[in-house]
Every structure is written in C-alpha cells, then in structure tokens.
Design a protein around this motif. Structure first.
Motif, PDB file in Angstrom:
ATOM      1  N   LEU A 143      30.666  34.611   8.531  1.00 25.63           N
ATOM      2  CA  LEU A 143      29.253  34.332   8.766  1.00 25.63           C
ATOM      3  C   LEU A 143      29.070  33.869  10.214  1.00 25.63           C
ATOM      4  CD1 LEU A 143      28.726  32.434   5.416  1.00 25.63           C
ATOM      5  CD2 LEU A 143      27.954  34.747   5.931  1.00 25.63           C
ATOM      6  N   LYS A 144      27.921  33.371  10.534  1.00 25.42           N
ATOM      7  CA  LYS A 144      27.650  32.892  11.886  1.00 25.42           C
ATOM      8  C   LYS A 144      28.403  31.578  12.139  1.00 25.42           C
ATOM      9  CE  LYS A 144      24.809  36.264  12.744  1.00 25.42           C
ATOM     10  NZ  LYS A 144      25.189  37.351  13.670  1.00 25.42           N
ATOM     11  N   GLY A 145      29.550  31.657  12.779  1.00 21.87           N
ATOM     12  CA  GLY A 145      30.271  30.455  13.166  1.00 21.87           C
ATOM     13  C   GLY A 145      31.370  30.004  12.228  1.00 21.87           C
ATOM     14  N   TYR A 146      31.442  30.550  11.025  1.00 22.48           N
ATOM     15  CA  TYR A 146      32.507  30.140  10.105  1.00 22.48           C
ATOM     16  C   TYR A 146      32.753  31.222   9.047  1.00 22.48           C
ATOM     17  CZ  TYR A 146      28.822  28.878   6.739  1.00 22.48           C
ATOM     18  OH  TYR A 146      27.756  28.897   5.885  1.00 22.48           O
ATOM     19  N   ARG A 147      33.832  31.012   8.272  1.00 16.37           N
ATOM     20  CA  ARG A 147      34.171  31.941   7.194  1.00 16.37           C
ATOM     21  C   ARG A 147      33.928  31.271   5.840  1.00 16.37           C
ATOM     22  NH1 ARG A 147      39.469  33.231   6.549  1.00 16.37           N
ATOM     23  NH2 ARG A 147      40.107  31.349   7.667  1.00 16.37           N
ATOM     24  N   MET A 148      33.613  32.092   4.842  1.00 16.61           N
ATOM     25  CA  MET A 148      33.492  31.612   3.479  1.00 16.61           C
ATOM     26  C   MET A 148      34.463  32.412   2.620  1.00 16.61           C
ATOM     27  SD  MET A 148      30.138  31.254   0.964  1.00 16.61           S
ATOM     28  CE  MET A 148      29.329  30.101   2.085  1.00 16.61           C
ATOM     29  N   LEU A 149      35.304  31.703   1.870  1.00 19.52           N
ATOM     30  CA  LEU A 149      36.297  32.343   1.009  1.00 19.52           C
ATOM     31  C   LEU A 149      35.759  32.386  -0.414  1.00 19.52           C
ATOM     32  CD1 LEU A 149      39.509  30.582   2.399  1.00 19.52           C
ATOM     33  CD2 LEU A 149      38.336  32.625   3.247  1.00 19.52           C
ATOM     34  N   LEU A 150      35.646  33.592  -0.959  1.00 18.81           N
ATOM     35  CA  LEU A 150      35.035  33.794  -2.271  1.00 18.81           C
ATOM     36  C   LEU A 150      36.067  34.290  -3.281  1.00 18.81           C
ATOM     37  CD1 LEU A 150      31.844  35.777  -1.147  1.00 18.81           C
ATOM     38  CD2 LEU A 150      32.232  33.310  -1.070  1.00 18.81           C
ATOM     39  N   PRO A 151      35.837  33.991  -4.560  1.00 19.59           N
ATOM     40  CA  PRO A 151      36.745  34.477  -5.607  1.00 19.59           C
ATOM     41  C   PRO A 151      36.294  35.828  -6.142  1.00 19.59           C
ATOM     42  CG  PRO A 151      35.156  33.010  -6.576  1.00 19.59           C
ATOM     43  CD  PRO A 151      34.805  33.085  -5.108  1.00 19.59           C
ATOM     44  N   ALA A 172      27.564  25.312  -1.606  1.00 19.04           N
ATOM     45  CA  ALA A 172      28.280  25.502  -0.340  1.00 19.04           C
ATOM     46  C   ALA A 172      27.310  25.597   0.823  1.00 19.04           C
ATOM     47  CB  ALA A 172      29.146  26.755  -0.424  1.00 19.04           C
ATOM     48  N   ARG A 173      26.216  26.286   0.631  1.00 20.23           N
ATOM     49  CA  ARG A 173      25.222  26.406   1.699  1.00 20.23           C
ATOM     50  C   ARG A 173      24.597  25.052   2.020  1.00 20.23           C
ATOM     51  NH1 ARG A 173      22.036  31.971  -0.100  1.00 20.23           N
ATOM     52  NH2 ARG A 173      23.591  33.449   0.684  1.00 20.23           N
ATOM     53  N   ALA A 174      24.347  24.273   0.996  1.00 13.33           N
ATOM     54  CA  ALA A 174      23.764  22.953   1.217  1.00 13.33           C
ATOM     55  C   ALA A 174      24.743  22.044   1.959  1.00 13.33           C
ATOM     56  CB  ALA A 174      23.370  22.326  -0.119  1.00 13.33           C
ATOM     57  N   ILE A 175      25.996  22.085   1.557  1.00 12.78           N
ATOM     58  CA  ILE A 175      27.019  21.252   2.190  1.00 12.78           C
ATOM     59  C   ILE A 175      27.220  21.633   3.660  1.00 12.78           C
ATOM     60  CG2 ILE A 175      29.512  20.779   2.194  1.00 12.78           C
ATOM     61  CD1 ILE A 175      29.395  20.807  -0.856  1.00 12.78           C
ATOM     62  N   SER A 176      27.075  22.920   3.970  1.00 11.46           N
ATOM     63  CA  SER A 176      27.312  23.382   5.340  1.00 11.46           C
ATOM     64  C   SER A 176      26.387  22.707   6.343  1.00 11.46           C
ATOM     65  CB  SER A 176      27.148  24.904   5.425  1.00 11.46           C
ATOM     66  OG  SER A 176      25.799  25.283   5.210  1.00 11.46           O
ATOM     67  N   ASN A 225      35.207  25.541  10.134  1.00  8.56           N
ATOM     68  CA  ASN A 225      36.167  26.646  10.241  1.00  8.56           C
ATOM     69  C   ASN A 225      36.039  27.579   9.040  1.00  8.56           C
ATOM     70  OD1 ASN A 225      37.336  25.679  12.682  1.00  8.56           O
ATOM     71  ND2 ASN A 225      38.516  24.173  11.499  1.00  8.56           N
ATOM     72  N   TYR A 226      36.029  26.975   7.854  1.00  9.93           N
ATOM     73  CA  TYR A 226      35.839  27.795   6.654  1.00  9.93           C
ATOM     74  C   TYR A 226      35.367  26.921   5.493  1.00  9.93           C
ATOM     75  CZ  TYR A 226      40.401  26.101   4.970  1.00  9.93           C
ATOM     76  OH  TYR A 226      41.448  25.319   4.557  1.00  9.93           O
ATOM     77  N   ASN A 264      36.591  22.981   5.668  1.00  9.17           N
ATOM     78  CA  ASN A 264      37.424  22.647   6.802  1.00  9.17           C
ATOM     79  C   ASN A 264      36.542  22.652   8.036  1.00  9.17           C
ATOM     80  OD1 ASN A 264      39.144  23.464   9.250  1.00  9.17           O
ATOM     81  ND2 ASN A 264      40.708  22.932   7.760  1.00  9.17           N
ATOM     82  N   GLY A 265      36.282  21.455   8.581  1.00  4.20           N
ATOM     83  CA  GLY A 265      35.397  21.380   9.734  1.00  4.20           C
ATOM     84  C   GLY A 265      35.150  19.951  10.168  1.00  4.20           C
ATOM     85  N   VAL A 266      34.156  19.757  11.029  1.00  4.09           N
ATOM     86  CA  VAL A 266      33.822  18.443  11.580  1.00  4.09           C
ATOM     87  C   VAL A 266      32.417  18.075  11.103  1.00  4.09           C
ATOM     88  CG1 VAL A 266      33.482  17.079  13.657  1.00  4.09           C
ATOM     89  CG2 VAL A 266      35.261  18.875  13.595  1.00  4.09           C
ATOM     90  N   LYS A 267      32.321  16.897  10.445  1.00  2.92           N
ATOM     91  CA  LYS A 267      31.027  16.476   9.917  1.00  2.92           C
ATOM     92  C   LYS A 267      30.093  15.995  11.036  1.00  2.92           C
ATOM     93  CE  LYS A 267      31.855  15.143   5.129  1.00  2.92           C
ATOM     94  NZ  LYS A 267      31.727  14.054   4.126  1.00  2.92           N
ATOM     95  N   ASN A 268      28.802  16.038  10.728  1.00  2.00           N
ATOM     96  CA  ASN A 268      27.821  15.491  11.657  1.00  2.00           C
ATOM     97  C   ASN A 268      28.037  13.997  11.833  1.00  2.00           C
ATOM     98  OD1 ASN A 268      26.430  17.935  12.034  1.00  2.00           O
ATOM     99  ND2 ASN A 268      25.293  17.618  10.118  1.00  2.00           N
TER     100      ASN A 268
END
Length: 225
Positions: free
Chosen positions: A174-182, A195-199, A206-207, A219-223
């Motif tokens: 996606l724009k700026g990160y990856r999403m891993l789906l089952p 997941a969208r809300a958490i982003s 990162n993902y 996997n990333g840096v929180k606000n």
C-alpha cells in the motif's frame, strides 16, 4: 335448412380457410425470399477482448441471407475463452446484430513470465503483460486465486501498488507500508477494518500482519503522544 345447403356452407367455409392458409404461406414465402430483407450489414455489441477476426469468419455465413428472429451461434464463436454467451438478432429490414456477453474479470496477474486475466467464473484468460500489479508465486493454486479475487471484490477501494501471492500468505503493498493477508476470507474480513483503524495510530509502518484470527501485528513507529 336443407342438408344440401349445410353441405354447401361447409364447403365454402373449408374453401375460405384453405384460401387464408394459402395466402398466409404465400406471403411468408415472398417475405423470406424477398431481397429487401437480405442481410447486407452486420452490427456488433459487447465485443471488447474476444477475437474479432474469428467472429467475422464465423458469422460470414449469415450475410446475404434472409433470416427471421433470433439465431444461436455455433461453437466456432463460443470456443473463444472470452465469450460467455452470443446470439444473432435480426434488425429489419436488412441488418443482423451479434450480441456478445464476455466473461467479467477481477484481476490481472503474472506467473512465470506469462500473464492472465482471472474471470468471475474462475477461468484464466491469456493476457498481455502491460500494467500488471499482481504477481503469483503460489504455483497458480486455484483456491489461493479464488480467495485473492474474493478479497479484491470486497475491497474495491483498496489502493494498492502491488500484490504478491506466496504459498503461505498475500502481501499487499500500500502507500508506505505492506499488509500481510491470510488465504482465509473470514479472518481477513474480521481483521482488515481494525487494521486500517490501527494504522492511523502510527507515524510510520513497515508492515501490518492480519493473518492470525482476532490478532493484529504492526511493525512500525507510533505517533508521539
């Protein structure tokens, strides 16, 4: 009324009926043989991806003929993998129209340097490799392709740059990160909105991994608070 009169009236009735039938058949015969109704032009509807050369060759037999109503086409047209249904329709006085319904497609993917459209019916249709954004590394597994198509059909607003299909999971860039789906639509459906809300809580990502039921890994840096 005498019997002679009754017989005479019955004969007149029979003659009148025979005359009407004769006139009807004669008119139909004139109509079907009239050059005014001979097909001189063929119109097409619904053709986008199917082979026009093959279609023209297949319907050439209907030109310069006088036909009525609707005609089913032969296997020569229906053998085209793109064509789901087709029939010829008379447009009076001297035209016929080929109405084609092609198979709807969900996604375009690349696998082992060959490219395909995946149809709603689950068929793989050969395609050129321009503008491909989905890449398969799962050996073109039918179940995996089906789940991927179902996910895409239910997330039409998913603005992705690239999708990679692995044997164990789907990776969506996606724009700026990856999403891993089952490869499990119900798990995806229950997790994706969370997941969208958490982003939105992260400065950079990162993902996001939503492969596990009722769990989301980021996997990333929180606000900063």
């Amino acid at each position: 009324m005498s019997e002679y009169v009754k017989v005479f009236l019955r004969m007149l009735t029979m003659l009148a009926a025979m005359s009407i039938i004769f006139t009807l058949f004669y008119s139909i015969n004139l109509f079907t043989k009239s050059k005014f109704f001979v097909n001189s032009e063929v119109l097409f509807s619904g053709i986008q991806n199917s082979n026009p050369k093959n279609i023209n060759e297949s319907i050439s037999q209907f030109k310069n003929r006088n036909m009525m109503g609707r005609y089913e086409v032969g296997d020569s047209i229906l053998n085209d993998p793109w064509i789901k249904m087709a029939y010829l329709k008379k447009l009076y006085p001297n035209k016929i129209k080929l109405v084609v319904q092609e198979r709807g497609t969900i996604m375009k993917l690349s696998s082992q340097k060959r490219c395909y459209f995946y149809s709603i019916e689950g068929d793989l249709l050969t395609a050129d490799c321009s503008d491909v954004k989905i890449f398969d590394y799962s050996s073109m597994d039918k179940d995996r392709l089906y789940i991927t198509a179902r996910i895409l059909m239910n997330t039409k607003d998913l603005n992705y740059d690239r999708i990679d299909l692995y044997k164990s999971h789907i990776s969506v860039s996606l724009k700026g990160y990856r999403m891993l789906l089952p490869y499990d639509f119900e798990v995806f459906r229950k997790n994706v909105n969370y997941a969208r809300a958490i982003s939105t809580m992260y400065k950079s990502i990162n993902y996001i991994d939503i492969r596990v039921p009722r769990k989301i890994y980021v996997n990333g840096v929180k606000n900063e608070t």
